[in-house]
Design a protein around this motif. Structure first.
Motif, mmCIF file in Angstrom:
data_model
loop_
_atom_site.group_PDB
_atom_site.id
_atom_site.type_symbol
_atom_site.label_atom_id
_atom_site.label_comp_id
_atom_site.label_asym_id
_atom_site.label_seq_id
_atom_site.Cartn_x
_atom_site.Cartn_y
_atom_site.Cartn_z
ATOM 1 N N VAL A 47 6.977 -21.964 -50.945
ATOM 2 C CA VAL A 47 8.134 -22.702 -52.412
ATOM 3 C C VAL A 47 7.303 -23.582 -52.784
ATOM 4 O O VAL A 47 7.360 -24.854 -51.991
ATOM 5 N N ILE A 48 7.137 -23.536 -54.230
ATOM 6 C CA ILE A 48 6.967 -25.293 -54.884
ATOM 7 C C ILE A 48 8.019 -25.944 -55.050
ATOM 8 O O ILE A 48 8.884 -25.106 -55.937
ATOM 9 N N ARG A 84 -1.826 -20.442 -56.279
ATOM 10 C CA ARG A 84 -1.570 -18.504 -56.456
ATOM 11 C C ARG A 84 -1.367 -17.665 -55.512
ATOM 12 O O ARG A 84 -0.599 -16.625 -55.107
ATOM 13 N N ASP A 85 -0.738 -18.642 -54.467
ATOM 14 C CA ASP A 85 -0.431 -17.381 -53.175
ATOM 15 C C ASP A 85 0.769 -18.213 -52.918
ATOM 16 O O ASP A 85 1.484 -18.621 -51.893
ATOM 17 N N LEU A 104 -1.911 -19.999 -67.374
ATOM 18 C CA LEU A 104 -2.836 -20.856 -66.344
ATOM 19 C C LEU A 104 -3.826 -19.453 -65.663
ATOM 20 O O LEU A 104 -2.494 -18.281 -65.713
ATOM 21 N N THR A 105 -4.750 -19.123 -64.981
ATOM 22 C CA THR A 105 -5.182 -17.468 -64.669
ATOM 23 C C THR A 105 -5.145 -17.560 -63.750
ATOM 24 O O THR A 105 -5.864 -18.985 -62.461
ATOM 25 N N PHE A 106 -6.280 -17.424 -62.246
ATOM 26 C CA PHE A 106 -6.238 -17.059 -61.193
ATOM 27 C C PHE A 106 -7.635 -16.344 -61.168
ATOM 28 O O PHE A 106 -8.121 -15.888 -60.946
ATOM 29 N N MET A 107 -8.541 -16.687 -59.869
ATOM 30 C CA MET A 107 -9.862 -16.540 -59.200
ATOM 31 C C MET A 107 -9.167 -15.236 -57.725
ATOM 32 O O MET A 107 -8.553 -16.407 -57.303
ATOM 33 N N THR A 108 -10.146 -14.729 -57.210
ATOM 34 C CA THR A 108 -10.139 -14.344 -55.855
ATOM 35 C C THR A 108 -10.552 -15.549 -55.297
ATOM 36 O O THR A 108 -11.317 -16.660 -55.807
ATOM 37 N N GLY A 138 -7.177 -26.910 -50.165
ATOM 38 C CA GLY A 138 -5.664 -27.402 -50.147
ATOM 39 C C GLY A 138 -5.788 -25.902 -49.286
ATOM 40 O O GLY A 138 -4.912 -25.490 -48.008
ATOM 41 N N GLY A 139 -5.991 -24.953 -49.641
ATOM 42 C CA GLY A 139 -5.334 -23.551 -49.131
ATOM 43 C C GLY A 139 -6.043 -22.633 -48.973
ATOM 44 O O GLY A 139 -6.017 -21.801 -47.311
ATOM 45 N N SER A 140 -7.826 -22.247 -48.246
ATOM 46 C CA SER A 140 -8.801 -21.742 -47.557
ATOM 47 C C SER A 140 -10.006 -22.607 -47.326
ATOM 48 O O SER A 140 -10.711 -23.261 -48.417
ATOM 49 N N LEU A 141 -10.530 -21.592 -46.991
ATOM 50 C CA LEU A 141 -11.837 -21.832 -47.078
ATOM 51 C C LEU A 141 -12.749 -21.072 -47.354
ATOM 52 O O LEU A 141 -12.250 -19.344 -47.197
ATOM 53 N N GLU A 142 -13.814 -20.876 -48.218
ATOM 54 C CA GLU A 142 -14.893 -20.659 -49.067
ATOM 55 C C GLU A 142 -16.190 -20.733 -48.399
ATOM 56 O O GLU A 142 -16.805 -21.714 -47.762
#
Length: 357
Positions: A47-48, A84-85, A104-108, A138-142
């Motif tokens: 939760v933000i 997004r998450d 706002l839009t979100f990509m995978t 901040g949230g994922s590694l691509e």
């Protein structure tokens, strides 16, 4: 066309405005960066906090005004995994839209990997050959790899520096050796499983790191300062980075912020970023990687530029001209409904397929 890309990440909201002309690279016009500090304002349930949402709204409001002031034709607003998450993502999206009109839009994560790879290919060119890309957010590694403009493999795993700090490490105090060891083992196991998807690929000729995390770690380990400019060669050496991991762990966030290359805003998650970078380089057999100054925002611009080259925007004076259909996989290039060089009214914003709102 003049394009604005608004990227709301875990630490900052960043607006890049550039002119796109078929056959050329994006020409920067201006940029705007505002801190939102979502990573430190998100609890373990995802939760933000409301104060952080207010910072996002303020940043989006300022970005929309700047885009209008600079005559942006199309604004592409998106948020990465921090929003997004988030468990209260609908609240964040609604508050931004209510205040600014921006949806706002979100990509995978896989789409983020694809677009960042496209940016790195644009920067290094075909001489890079088979390329392996890493991008720590901040949230994922691509992770992406391939020998063409588009990656053959594009992957995303939840190993972002902010996320791992929140769940595995203290935010401000020094970290215990056992916690760092456990985190490294966890990261290695996840990357090891993910790397199975890369085993059939040719050996990379070029290894690339694209993100603020890699740029700061490279500076920490001796790369040129930012004022040396984007064309200065910057590399991250795995052995030098490995030597810095215990030093970062032994310091508090405040002490890390005084190190070269580590910003105060990212100091609390710099240890997790270093652990992910070192573990990924080790598992994937990377001794050194090149730090690319282009990343996701530039990838979005290059993707739009390719669509513009394939399907040029219509001349508004030529209403009788037939416009070819744009494939579903390409961004839609439109003229504005907003104030700027071509019209009056509200700024037009366009999502990119296959993003979701």
């Amino acid at each position: 066309m003049r394009l604005g890309v608004l990227d709301i990440g875990s630490q900052s909201a960043h607006l890049h405005i550039a002119d796109l002309t078929p056959g050329g690279a994006p020409v920067p016009v201006t940029s705007l960066k505002r801190a939102v500090r979502l990573a430190e304002a998100t609890d373990r349930q995802g939760v933000i906090e409301q104060e952080a949402i207010k910072r996002v709204v303020a940043a989006a409001t300022e970005a929309a005004a700047a885009a209008e002031a600079h005559g942006v034709d199309t604004l592409v607003p998106f948020a990465t995994s921090a929003i997004r998450d988030a468990a209260n993502r609908p609240v964040v999206v609604a508050e931004v839209e209510d205040a600014t009109g921006i949806r706002l839009t979100f990509m995978t994560g896989e789409e983020e990997a694809r677009l960042t790879f496209l940016a790195a290919r644009g920067w290094y060119g075909w001489s890079a050959g088979e390329m392996l890309l890493l991008d720590i957010g901040g949230g994922s590694l691509e992770i992406a790899c391939g020998g063409r403009a588009e990656p053959a493999v594009a992957l995303s795993v939840p190993l972002g520096a902010g996320r791992l700090t929140r769940h595995h490490l203290p935010e401000t105090a020094p970290a215990r050796k056992r916690d760092v060891k456990a985190l490294r083992q966890f990261v290695r196991s996840v990357i090891g499983e993910t790397a199975e998807g890369l085993r059939d690929r040719p050996a990379p000729r070029t290894h690339v790191g694209a993100s603020r995390t890699f740029a700061q770690l490279a500076r920490l380990t001796g790369a040129p300062k930012a004022k040396a400019g984007p064309y200065a060669e910057r590399v991250l050496d795995r052995d030098r980075l490995a030597a810095w991991v215990p030093r970062l762990a032994a310091r508090s966030a405040a002490e890390r912020s005084r190190l070269q290359g580590i910003s105060a805003a990212r100091a609390h998650q710099s240890l997790a970023g270093a652990v992910v970078a070192e573990a990924a380089m080790d598992v994937l057999g990377i001794e050194q990687l090149r730090v690319c100054p282009w990343a996701l925002r530039e990838g979005v611009m290059l993707d739009r530029l390719r669509a513009l080259e394939t399907h040029p925007a219509p001349d508004p004076a030529d209403t009788a001209r037939e416009v070819p259909a744009v494939p579903a996989s390409a961004p839609v290039v439109t003229l504005p409904a907003g104030r700027g060089r071509h019209g009056a009214g509200r700024l037009h914003t366009v999502p990119t397929v296959p993003w979701t709102s």
